[in-house]
Design an enzyme around this catalytic site. Structure first.
Site, PDB file in Angstrom:
ATOM      1  N   ARG A 147      30.492  44.838  23.934  1.00  0.00           N
ATOM      2  CA  ARG A 147      30.098  43.468  24.280  1.00  0.00           C
ATOM      3  C   ARG A 147      29.118  42.953  23.234  1.00  0.00           C
ATOM      4  O   ARG A 147      28.159  43.651  22.898  1.00  0.00           O
ATOM      5  CB  ARG A 147      29.424  43.500  25.662  1.00  0.00           C
ATOM      6  CG  ARG A 147      29.102  42.146  26.226  1.00  0.00           C
ATOM      7  CD  ARG A 147      28.305  42.253  27.517  1.00  0.00           C
ATOM      8  NE  ARG A 147      26.874  42.223  27.255  1.00  0.00           N
ATOM      9  CZ  ARG A 147      25.939  42.057  28.189  1.00  0.00           C
ATOM     10  NH1 ARG A 147      26.281  41.935  29.460  1.00  0.00           N
ATOM     11  NH2 ARG A 147      24.665  42.034  27.874  1.00  0.00           N
ATOM     12  N   TYR A 159      20.255  35.093  26.774  1.00  0.00           N
ATOM     13  CA  TYR A 159      20.696  36.175  27.645  1.00  0.00           C
ATOM     14  C   TYR A 159      21.326  37.340  26.857  1.00  0.00           C
ATOM     15  O   TYR A 159      22.144  37.108  25.961  1.00  0.00           O
ATOM     16  CB  TYR A 159      21.725  35.699  28.703  1.00  0.00           C
ATOM     17  CG  TYR A 159      22.345  36.903  29.349  1.00  0.00           C
ATOM     18  CD1 TYR A 159      21.622  37.630  30.276  1.00  0.00           C
ATOM     19  CD2 TYR A 159      23.577  37.392  28.941  1.00  0.00           C
ATOM     20  CE1 TYR A 159      22.116  38.802  30.797  1.00  0.00           C
ATOM     21  CE2 TYR A 159      24.078  38.560  29.455  1.00  0.00           C
ATOM     22  CZ  TYR A 159      23.345  39.262  30.385  1.00  0.00           C
ATOM     23  OH  TYR A 159      23.821  40.436  30.881  1.00  0.00           O
ATOM     24  N   ASP A 212      29.518  38.061  27.480  1.00  0.00           N
ATOM     25  CA  ASP A 212      29.055  37.649  28.813  1.00  0.00           C
ATOM     26  C   ASP A 212      28.386  36.281  28.703  1.00  0.00           C
ATOM     27  O   ASP A 212      27.343  36.143  28.069  1.00  0.00           O
ATOM     28  CB  ASP A 212      28.057  38.700  29.332  1.00  0.00           C
ATOM     29  CG  ASP A 212      27.665  38.474  30.788  1.00  0.00           C
ATOM     30  OD1 ASP A 212      28.049  37.423  31.349  1.00  0.00           O
ATOM     31  OD2 ASP A 212      26.983  39.349  31.353  1.00  0.00           O
ATOM     32  N   HIS A 214      27.266  34.637  31.305  1.00  0.00           N
ATOM     33  CA  HIS A 214      26.245  34.634  32.367  1.00  0.00           C
ATOM     34  C   HIS A 214      26.208  33.306  33.117  1.00  0.00           C
ATOM     35  O   HIS A 214      25.132  32.755  33.403  1.00  0.00           O
ATOM     36  CB  HIS A 214      24.868  35.002  31.793  1.00  0.00           C
ATOM     37  CG  HIS A 214      24.215  36.112  32.549  1.00  0.00           C
ATOM     38  ND1 HIS A 214      23.041  35.955  33.235  1.00  0.00           N
ATOM     39  CD2 HIS A 214      24.596  37.384  32.743  1.00  0.00           C
ATOM     40  CE1 HIS A 214      22.708  37.092  33.815  1.00  0.00           C
ATOM     41  NE2 HIS A 214      23.647  37.986  33.536  1.00  0.00           N
ATOM     42  N   GLU A 238      33.276  37.270  30.130  1.00  0.00           N
ATOM     43  CA  GLU A 238      32.691  37.524  31.450  1.00  0.00           C
ATOM     44  C   GLU A 238      31.900  36.327  31.960  1.00  0.00           C
ATOM     45  O   GLU A 238      31.171  35.686  31.191  1.00  0.00           O
ATOM     46  CB  GLU A 238      31.773  38.742  31.326  1.00  0.00           C
ATOM     47  CG  GLU A 238      31.087  39.090  32.624  1.00  0.00           C
ATOM     48  CD  GLU A 238      30.019  40.152  32.434  1.00  0.00           C
ATOM     49  OE1 GLU A 238      30.047  40.888  31.423  1.00  0.00           O
ATOM     50  OE2 GLU A 238      29.143  40.242  33.305  1.00  0.00           O
ATOM     51  N   GLU A 264      30.087  40.368  39.262  1.00  0.00           N
ATOM     52  CA  GLU A 264      28.908  41.234  39.432  1.00  0.00           C
ATOM     53  C   GLU A 264      27.969  40.733  40.529  1.00  0.00           C
ATOM     54  O   GLU A 264      27.210  41.527  41.076  1.00  0.00           O
ATOM     55  CB  GLU A 264      28.168  41.432  38.106  1.00  0.00           C
ATOM     56  CG  GLU A 264      27.490  40.191  37.577  1.00  0.00           C
ATOM     57  CD  GLU A 264      26.782  40.425  36.243  1.00  0.00           C
ATOM     58  OE1 GLU A 264      27.368  41.083  35.375  1.00  0.00           O
ATOM     59  OE2 GLU A 264      25.654  39.945  36.095  1.00  0.00           O
ATOM     60  N   ARG A 285      34.575  42.635  38.527  1.00  0.00           N
ATOM     61  CA  ARG A 285      33.398  43.381  38.064  1.00  0.00           C
ATOM     62  C   ARG A 285      32.427  43.773  39.179  1.00  0.00           C
ATOM     63  O   ARG A 285      31.280  44.130  38.936  1.00  0.00           O
ATOM     64  CB  ARG A 285      32.655  42.538  37.023  1.00  0.00           C
ATOM     65  CG  ARG A 285      33.502  42.306  35.824  1.00  0.00           C
ATOM     66  CD  ARG A 285      32.782  42.115  34.525  1.00  0.00           C
ATOM     67  NE  ARG A 285      31.356  42.175  34.520  1.00  0.00           N
ATOM     68  CZ  ARG A 285      30.641  43.271  34.242  1.00  0.00           C
ATOM     69  NH1 ARG A 285      31.237  44.410  33.998  1.00  0.00           N
ATOM     70  NH2 ARG A 285      29.322  43.220  34.239  1.00  0.00           N
ATOM     71  N   GLU A 341      31.344  49.237  32.295  1.00  0.00           N
ATOM     72  CA  GLU A 341      30.196  48.848  31.467  1.00  0.00           C
ATOM     73  C   GLU A 341      29.203  50.014  31.436  1.00  0.00           C
ATOM     74  O   GLU A 341      28.914  50.609  32.469  1.00  0.00           O
ATOM     75  CB  GLU A 341      29.530  47.608  32.080  1.00  0.00           C
ATOM     76  CG  GLU A 341      28.343  47.095  31.284  1.00  0.00           C
ATOM     77  CD  GLU A 341      27.664  45.904  31.972  1.00  0.00           C
ATOM     78  OE1 GLU A 341      27.734  45.793  33.206  1.00  0.00           O
ATOM     79  OE2 GLU A 341      27.044  45.096  31.250  1.00  0.00           O
ATOM     80  N   TRP A 405      20.832  31.163  35.121  1.00  0.00           N
ATOM     81  CA  TRP A 405      20.388  32.152  34.131  1.00  0.00           C
ATOM     82  C   TRP A 405      21.476  33.179  33.899  1.00  0.00           C
ATOM     83  O   TRP A 405      22.069  33.723  34.766  1.00  0.00           O
ATOM     84  CB  TRP A 405      19.104  32.880  34.584  1.00  0.00           C
ATOM     85  CG  TRP A 405      18.737  33.886  33.528  1.00  0.00           C
ATOM     86  CD1 TRP A 405      18.197  33.645  32.306  1.00  0.00           C
ATOM     87  CD2 TRP A 405      18.955  35.303  33.577  1.00  0.00           C
ATOM     88  NE1 TRP A 405      18.048  34.798  31.600  1.00  0.00           N
ATOM     89  CE2 TRP A 405      18.523  35.838  32.355  1.00  0.00           C
ATOM     90  CE3 TRP A 405      19.497  36.177  34.549  1.00  0.00           C
ATOM     91  CZ2 TRP A 405      18.592  37.202  32.053  1.00  0.00           C
ATOM     92  CZ3 TRP A 405      19.571  37.517  34.253  1.00  0.00           C
ATOM     93  CH2 TRP A 405      19.107  38.023  33.001  1.00  0.00           C
TER      94      TRP A 405
HETATM   95  O1  KDG Z   1      20.441  42.202  37.723  1.00  0.00           O
HETATM   96  C1  KDG Z   1      21.192  41.373  36.884  1.00  0.00           C
HETATM   97  C2  KDG Z   1      21.686  42.129  35.668  1.00  0.00           C
HETATM   98  O2  KDG Z   1      22.263  43.340  36.046  1.00  0.00           O
HETATM   99  C3  KDG Z   1      22.695  41.316  34.894  1.00  0.00           C
HETATM  100  O3  KDG Z   1      22.036  40.241  34.288  1.00  0.00           O
HETATM  101  C4  KDG Z   1      23.409  42.148  33.845  1.00  0.00           C
HETATM  102  O4  KDG Z   1      25.039  40.426  33.485  1.00  0.00           O
HETATM  103  C5  KDG Z   1      24.740  41.597  33.427  1.00  0.00           C
HETATM  104  C6  KDG Z   1      25.765  42.542  32.937  1.00  0.00           C
HETATM  105  O5  KDG Z   1      26.869  42.089  32.660  1.00  0.00           O
HETATM  106  O6  KDG Z   1      25.469  43.734  32.841  1.00  0.00           O
HETATM  107 MG    MG Z   2      27.174  40.185  33.373  1.00  0.00          MG
END
Ligand code: KDG
Ligand code: MG
Length: 405
Positions: A147, A159, A212, A214, A238, A264, A285, A341, A405
């Site tokens: 990643r 991020y 990612d 986010h 992602e 996630e 995920r 991951e 975020w």
């Molecule tokens: O607690 C939140 C984190 O685990 C997250 O920000 C990590 O996005 C993340 C990832 O893909 O591992």
């Molecule tokens: Mg993530």
């Protein structure tokens, strides 16, 4: 085998973990992970005040019934606090059943579908060249999928990048209040395709790349990004958009063939139902720790398999070695496993508190055949590291507007 006690620990061996220990009248005990980053103590209270009294005297072998009892019995369905609490109990019961049977949990699930678990690592950087240097290092370490996250010029604290921190653990143990980070979609969208263009120019087509977002974009912005990244053949993009509204992903699908991954922050199969049924995603995920444990995630895995959607369980440092072990057992069992991951095994303090059944070699994790989940937890060592209040950051636009975020 009757449950005699449910103990709940919250410790910070570099970062906070919530650990559940279920003791039985046969002397066996099971361990579960109930860590919910930034909201740990709510889960601790839920487990101690609302779950523990209901479980004393119950048959520890009744995993499915206990899961349904805690899920349906709460009346208030789903939600991260409930589902993370159920996860801690559920993993501990699977661990116990494995120990009682003298078998690793993957055997109880149905045996193995593969001999090793392919992982993706993280290459982060403050600049494109730093990110690509880290990519090169991971390729040398044997990773076949990586990643890429890079600081956006003009945006501090992007991020996935570490800024002045040496690793995730340092970053996560130093947030007594939520830090605020700036966000600018235009700068981001103009920059990211260059990162992947350069990565392909330097390292060719063989290494598989991921990114990612986010959840920072709108569906049409995400569509633009997914489309512009098509030439670089990502393994997946992602969290391009938040998924509370599952139909957001349909829009991205209409515009691009870049594979999509999400999940996630999900805590039950219901968060993923439309995404899976409509084939709006390619990878799911969701983590066992946040979605009702092995029993909860197994339901999602099987449903995703019906739709040719593969798994890519969340593997951040804020899941404990018990949660990672639960994933490893599911990953080695599930026919529709995709990729895991993986960001390493944590620091020295963690190693004194937990031992785990995993070993890394050449881009894969290997799982040993210890009974149960195969993790041990040293209570005396853990006591040395009390809980530290710590939060995830929040994002704001330049004018102060609060952003995802
Ligand atoms: O607690 C939140 C984190 O685990 C997250 O920000 C990590 O996005 C993340 C990832 O893909 O591992
Ligand atoms: Mg993530």
């Amino acid at each position: 085998m009757k449950i005699t006690n449910v103990k709940v620990f919250v410790n910070c061996p570099d970062r906070n973990f919530v650990t559940v220990k279920i003791e039985t009248d046969e002397g066996l005990f099971g361990l579960g992970d109930a860590t919910l980053n930034g909201r740990e103590l709510a889960v601790v209270a839920y487990l101690k005040e609302h779950i523990k009294p209901c479980l004393i005297g119950k048959d520890a072998h009744q995993i499915e019934d206990t899961w349904q009892y805690l899920y349906k019995g709460a009346y208030w369905r789903r939600g991260p606090i409930t589902m993370t609490s159920i996860a801690g109990i559920d993993m501990a019961l699977w661990d116990l059943k494995g120990k009682a049977a003298g078998m690793p949990v993957y055997q109880l699930l149905g045996g193995t579908s593969r001999s090793k678990i392919r992982v993706y690592g993280h290459a982060n950087g403050q600049t494109i060249s730093e990110t690509l240097e880290n990519l090169g290092r991971l390729i040398k370490e044997g990773y076949t999928a990586v990643r890429l996250q890079c600081a956006i010029p003009g945006l501090e604290g992007t991020y996935g990048t570490l800024g002045d921190k040496k690793d995730y653990l340092e970053m996560q143990s130093s947030r007594p209040l939520p830090p605020e980070q700036p966000w600018d979609t235009n700068k981001y969208l103009n920059f990211i395709p260059t990162l992947f263009k350069k990565a392909r120019e330097e390292y060719g087509e063989e290494i598989q790349l991921l990114h990612d977002v986010h959840s920072r974009l709108t569906p049409i912005e995400a569509s633009r990004l997914a489309k512009e990244l098509e030439p670089y053949h990502l393994l997946f993009l992602e969290d391009p958009v938040p998924a509370e509204n599952q139909s957001n992903y349909k829009i991205i699908r209409q515009h691009s063939t870049t594979p999509l991954a999400v999940g996630e922050v999900f805590n039950s199969i219901w968060d993923a139902k439309e995404l899976i049924e409509n084939h709006s995603i390619d990878y799911i995920r969701t983590a066992a720790t946040h979605a009702g444990g092995i029993t909860g995630l197994r339901k999602i895995i099987d449903f995703a398999g019906l739709h040719q959607i593969r798994t890519a369980p969340h593997g951040p440092p804020d899941i404990s070695p018990i949660g990672h072990a639960a994933h490893a057992h599911l990953n080695i069992w599930a026919n529709n496993f995709g990729i895991q991951e993986f960001v390493g095994f944590g620091g020295e303090k963690m190693a004194t508190v937990f031992t785990h059944p995993l070993a890394y070699a050449e881009g894969h994790l290997y799982l040993n055949d210890l009974p149960g989940l195969g993790v041990s937890f040293n209570e005396q060592e853990a006591e040395k590291y009390p809980y530290k209040r710590s939060y995830l950051p929040v994002s704001r636009l330049e004018d102060g507007t609060l952003w995802d975020w």
